[in-house]
Design a protein around this motif. Structure first.
Motif, PDB file in Angstrom:
ATOM      1  N   GLY A 257       0.793  -1.230   0.000  1.00  0.00           N
ATOM      2  CA  GLY A 257       0.000   0.000   0.000  1.00  0.00           C
ATOM      3  C   GLY A 257       0.820   1.273   0.000  1.00  0.00           C
ATOM      4  O   GLY A 257       0.327   2.328   0.405  1.00  0.00           O
ATOM      5  N   LEU A 258       2.047   1.226  -0.464  1.00  0.00           N
ATOM      6  CA  LEU A 258       2.907   2.402  -0.491  1.00  0.00           C
ATOM      7  C   LEU A 258       2.669   3.203  -1.774  1.00  0.00           C
ATOM      8  O   LEU A 258       2.912   2.714  -2.866  1.00  0.00           O
ATOM      9  CB  LEU A 258       4.379   1.987  -0.397  1.00  0.00           C
ATOM     10  N   ASP A 259       2.173   4.427  -1.619  1.00  0.00           N
ATOM     11  CA  ASP A 259       2.025   5.343  -2.750  1.00  0.00           C
ATOM     12  C   ASP A 259       3.309   6.166  -2.800  1.00  0.00           C
ATOM     13  O   ASP A 259       3.457   7.162  -2.084  1.00  0.00           O
ATOM     14  CB  ASP A 259       0.797   6.236  -2.554  1.00  0.00           C
ATOM     15  N   TYR A 260       4.237   5.751  -3.654  1.00  0.00           N
ATOM     16  CA  TYR A 260       5.565   6.369  -3.671  1.00  0.00           C
ATOM     17  C   TYR A 260       5.512   7.837  -4.091  1.00  0.00           C
ATOM     18  O   TYR A 260       6.426   8.595  -3.778  1.00  0.00           O
ATOM     19  CB  TYR A 260       6.522   5.565  -4.553  1.00  0.00           C
ATOM     20  N   SER A 261       4.459   8.247  -4.754  1.00  0.00           N
ATOM     21  CA  SER A 261       4.341   9.661  -5.139  1.00  0.00           C
ATOM     22  C   SER A 261       4.150  10.558  -3.916  1.00  0.00           C
ATOM     23  O   SER A 261       4.300  11.767  -4.004  1.00  0.00           O
ATOM     24  CB  SER A 261       3.185   9.860  -6.125  1.00  0.00           C
ATOM     25  N   ARG A 262       3.839   9.966  -2.764  1.00  0.00           N
ATOM     26  CA  ARG A 262       3.614  10.741  -1.540  1.00  0.00           C
ATOM     27  C   ARG A 262       4.780  10.614  -0.545  1.00  0.00           C
ATOM     28  O   ARG A 262       4.720  11.108   0.568  1.00  0.00           O
ATOM     29  CB  ARG A 262       2.318  10.282  -0.876  1.00  0.00           C
ATOM     30  N   VAL A 263       5.860   9.960  -0.971  1.00  0.00           N
ATOM     31  CA  VAL A 263       6.982   9.681  -0.077  1.00  0.00           C
ATOM     32  C   VAL A 263       7.950  10.862  -0.014  1.00  0.00           C
ATOM     33  O   VAL A 263       8.300  11.460  -1.026  1.00  0.00           O
ATOM     34  CB  VAL A 263       7.722   8.399  -0.523  1.00  0.00           C
ATOM     35  N   VAL A 264       8.368  11.158   1.216  1.00  0.00           N
ATOM     36  CA  VAL A 264       9.403  12.149   1.475  1.00  0.00           C
ATOM     37  C   VAL A 264      10.504  11.445   2.271  1.00  0.00           C
ATOM     38  O   VAL A 264      10.207  10.676   3.189  1.00  0.00           O
ATOM     39  CB  VAL A 264       8.843  13.336   2.302  1.00  0.00           C
TER      40      VAL A 264
END
Length: 148
Positions: free
Chosen positions: A78-85
């Motif tokens: 469930g990792l949305d990489y576009s939201r990762v910092v």
């Protein structure tokens, strides 16, 4: 979609061996402005007791990113990489990475938590020679920004 808490403690298979090359070390040293000659000059590295040129300390990020791709591509997590910092990186070396090393990386999901609508993820990457000698342990902390 929240991160799946059941992934905490999960260990992924080792990456294929990565052969550390002199030119890759030189290119990385140039990219991060690491000026010590031990990253480029074999004679200088040997004069300082190394068998070959050594990689700058942050070179290991290449290995951790290769291993971390397994988790990024795992749709069930469930990792949305576009939201990762990027939240942080820690390296604990047993010895420097040296040209000629053949390294594998095993990644484990160490911590998953949430605060203030954001998810926090810590992974541990153990980088070893193909013979099993631990070279460096890397902890990566990521923040997955919440919606809103």
């Amino acid at each position: 979609m929240p991160l799946d808490q059941s992934f905490m403690g999960r260990v992924y298979p080792p990456t294929p061996p990565y052969e550390v090359g002199r030119e890759k070390i030189r290119e990385f040293a140039d990219a991060v402005s690491a000026s010590d000659p031990v990253h480029r000059d074999l004679a200088e590295a040997r004069a300082k007791g190394y068998k070959d040129v050594i990689a700058p300390p942050t070179f290991a990020i290449i290995l951790s990113q290769n291993a971390g791709q397994q988790l990024v591509e795992d749709q069930s997590f469930g990792l949305d990489y576009s939201r990762v910092v990027h939240g942080g990186q820690t390296f604990r070396y047993e010895r420097p990475i040296v040209a000629g090393d053949h390294l594998v990386t095993v990644m484990a999901v160490e911590e998953i938590s949430s605060r203030a609508g954001h998810a926090f993820l810590t992974t541990r990457h153990e980088v070893s020679t193909v013979e099993g000698e631990l070279v460096v342990t890397i902890w990566t902390r990521l923040v997955v920004r919440g919606e809103g």
